[in-house]
Design a protein around this motif. Structure first.
Motif, PDB file in Angstrom:
ATOM      1  N   TYR A 107       7.952  10.389  -0.150  1.00  0.00           N
ATOM      2  CA  TYR A 107       9.014   9.888   1.134  1.00  0.00           C
ATOM      3  C   TYR A 107       8.305  10.426   2.338  1.00  0.00           C
ATOM      4  O   TYR A 107       7.936  11.435   2.314  1.00  0.00           O
ATOM      5  N   TYR A 156       8.221   4.722  -2.942  1.00  0.00           N
ATOM      6  CA  TYR A 156       8.318   6.224  -2.664  1.00  0.00           C
ATOM      7  C   TYR A 156       9.103   6.984  -3.375  1.00  0.00           C
ATOM      8  O   TYR A 156      10.269   6.475  -3.857  1.00  0.00           O
ATOM      9  N   THR A 158      11.606   9.906  -3.841  1.00  0.00           N
ATOM     10  CA  THR A 158      12.602  10.652  -2.801  1.00  0.00           C
ATOM     11  C   THR A 158      13.068  11.675  -3.220  1.00  0.00           C
ATOM     12  O   THR A 158      14.038  12.134  -2.423  1.00  0.00           O
ATOM     13  N   PRO A 165      18.373   6.333  -2.795  1.00  0.00           N
ATOM     14  CA  PRO A 165      17.316   5.495  -3.391  1.00  0.00           C
ATOM     15  C   PRO A 165      17.782   4.180  -3.661  1.00  0.00           C
ATOM     16  O   PRO A 165      18.784   3.697  -3.799  1.00  0.00           O
TER      17      PRO A 165
END
Length: 247
Positions: A107, A156, A158, A165
């Motif tokens: 992230y 990504y 996270t 998310p």
């Protein structure tokens, strides 16, 4: 000789980052027959614990546990991951060589500068890799050009940052192996004097990891899960096939 294309490539700053953030997902995809890979940007040479050589051996063992098809590491200085032209070309070369359909990045926010810089660096390298007029050759082979290529999807991981998310991946069946892949890094997670004020005691590590996996599993209605974010709007073909119940 050209490498077989990867289905999924996870890019992270340090050896053991992938194991913590998306190792269960990589293992699950490998068990589904997909070719997975990991690119570590640094060697981990200035970490509080262990040496670059220790972490290389541990990374190889973790890769075996996660059943990845390929793992590589660049020589970007640890603690100094910078979004430079030279570093973008290094990553773009890997993208062209291994041609992953999906790239997993960290992230773009977080505590560690190497982590959030790796996110921007990885995205821009994926973009550069697709430029038809950018000439890149296989490492050490000036007579072996690499054709332009961009992954279809960038997502990504996270887990390092508190953000809701977009989706989670059920890793209930992969949780134990994912935990063992992290424990392969004995230089990092075994109880020791170095870094004892920064690292949790080994007995505490499993509790923390399990708590996080259970939290994200709860969001998806499963036991254990890993969180991800995508920038794009999701596309649904059939409303009756949307997973996760609302009430």
């Amino acid at each position: 000789m050209p490498s077989l294309p990867l289905d999924i490539l996870a890019i992270a700053a340090h050896r053991d980052d992938v194991e913590q953030t998306c190792g269960g997902t990589l293992l699950k995809m490998a068990q589904l027959g997909q070719r997975t890979g990991i690119l570590d940007l640094t060697q981990g040479e200035i970490g509080t614990r262990g040496t670059a050589e220790d972490r290389a051996r541990e990374a190889a063992e973790a890769a075996r546990i996660l059943k990845v098809s390929w793992r590589g590491a660049l020589e970007i200085p640890d603690g100094r991951v910078e979004n430079t032209w030279e570093n973008r070309l290094k990553v773009a070369r890997v993208i062209r060589e291994h041609r992953p359909k999906v790239v997993i990045l960290p992230y773009w926010k977080g505590r560690h500068p190497d982590h959030y810089t790796a996110s921007i660096l990885g995205y821009e390298a994926c973009f550069l890799a697709g430029l038809s007029k950018l000439a890149l050759t296989r490492q050490g082979r000036i007579d072996d050009p690499l054709l332009p290529y961009r992954p279809f999807k960038i997502i990504y991981a996270t887990l390092y940052y508190e953000v809701r998310p977009t989706f989670v991946v059920d890793i209930t069946d992969q949780f134990e192996a994912r935990f063992q892949s992290l424990m392969a890094y004995r230089s990092q997670f075994a109880d020791q004097e170095a870094g004892k004020d920064l690292f949790p005691a080994q007995a505490e590590i499993r509790v923390r990891i399990e708590a996080m996996a259970r939290f994200y599993g709860m969001l998806g209605g499963v036991t254990y899960a890993e969180p991800f974010l995508q920038k794009e709007v999701g596309l649904v073909e059939n409303l009756l096939q949307i997973p996760v119940k609302s009430i």
